[in-house]
Design an enzyme around this catalytic site. Sequence first.
Site, mmCIF file in Angstrom:
data_model
loop_
_atom_site.group_PDB
_atom_site.id
_atom_site.type_symbol
_atom_site.label_atom_id
_atom_site.label_comp_id
_atom_site.label_asym_id
_atom_site.label_seq_id
_atom_site.Cartn_x
_atom_site.Cartn_y
_atom_site.Cartn_z
ATOM 1 C CG ASN A 76 -8.241 -1.071 12.308
ATOM 2 O OD1 ASN A 76 -7.299 -1.764 11.896
ATOM 3 N ND2 ASN A 76 -8.702 -0.027 11.636
ATOM 4 C CD GLU B 74 -8.293 1.196 7.902
ATOM 5 O OE1 GLU B 74 -8.242 0.331 8.795
ATOM 6 O OE2 GLU B 74 -7.587 2.225 7.925
ATOM 7 C CG HIS C 200 -5.474 -1.898 9.039
ATOM 8 N ND1 HIS C 200 -5.459 -0.522 9.028
ATOM 9 C CD2 HIS C 200 -4.205 -2.260 9.387
ATOM 10 C CE1 HIS C 200 -4.239 -0.092 9.338
ATOM 11 N NE2 HIS C 200 -3.463 -1.125 9.556
ATOM 12 C CG ASP D 46 -0.253 -0.341 2.520
ATOM 13 O OD1 ASP D 46 0.985 -0.270 2.579
ATOM 14 O OD2 ASP D 46 -0.949 -0.683 3.492
HETATM 15 P P1 PGA Z 1 2.636 -1.080 12.725
HETATM 16 O O1 PGA Z 1 1.485 -0.976 11.658
HETATM 17 O O2 PGA Z 1 3.565 -2.170 12.261
HETATM 18 O O3 PGA Z 1 3.301 0.262 12.707
HETATM 19 O O4 PGA Z 1 1.999 -1.418 14.033
HETATM 20 C C1 PGA Z 1 0.883 -2.132 11.199
HETATM 21 C C2 PGA Z 1 -0.310 -1.806 10.334
HETATM 22 O O5 PGA Z 1 -0.987 -0.792 10.573
HETATM 23 O O6 PGA Z 1 -0.603 -2.596 9.424
#
Ligand code: PGA
Length: 241
Positions: free
Chosen positions: A136, A143, A138, A67
């Site tokens: 959350n 999302e 995702h 992404d």
């Molecule tokens: P993070 O993000 O590794 O910074 O916790 C993971 C994500 O949001 O997919």
Amino acid sequence: MKKIIAKTYDDVSKVGADMLADVIRNKPRAIIGLATGSTPIGMYKKLVEYHQNKTLDFSQVTAFNLDEYYPILNSNPQSYHYFMWEHLFAHINMKAEMINLPNGQCEDPQAECAAYEKKIAQMGGIDVQVLGIGNNGHIGFNEPASHLALATHLTSLSKSTIEANARFFSSAAEVPTQALTMGMGTIMQAKSIILLITGSNKAAVAKEIFRGQVTTEIPASLLHLHQNVTVLLDEAAAALL
Ligand code: PGA
């Protein structure tokens, strides 16, 4: 879904790097799917180490990132393009033309997403996809929602993701509100998947995905439907399992 619990963040990073390195050693022309966020940084550090001590060659590897924020300039230090060069691509011998990220600078996001999806398919699909997970649930920027998109698409970030990512910006107001992301179908078509979950702040979401149910409200739970997923957790993230 295979679960491996390693003691520390560094141990998870090493196990993840070794898994990715094995794929590349067995298939020098591997197509690898990569992720950003704080979680995979240790794994990228290990991969750089393997490259520097000449035990891992990326010269024939192709990469597709999950992404990118939209819109964002590649030169913006908060872009995932910038992140990937900083943590991995600048330090290994992957050819620049074999590095792919959704283009956050594109004029036509729909056309960009369609082209990205097509390119992955034309290359024969992703051999191994690395994923992190949001608080959350995702994966990529898919999302929680009642419906999840299959293919690479332009999406809006949820409030909780904007709040979680605000730590990288001077304020939440600066976090882009949209992103280009592989869809759930793009991710599920990868031949194998490595999901990294580290830190005590991910313990609650780790518990949710191991509930033995799937729900689009926790997009990562859909990984139960894939045949070759390894979830790597450190003890802090596994504390509630
Ligand atoms: P993070 O993000 O590794 O910074 O916790 C993971 C994500 O949001 O997919």
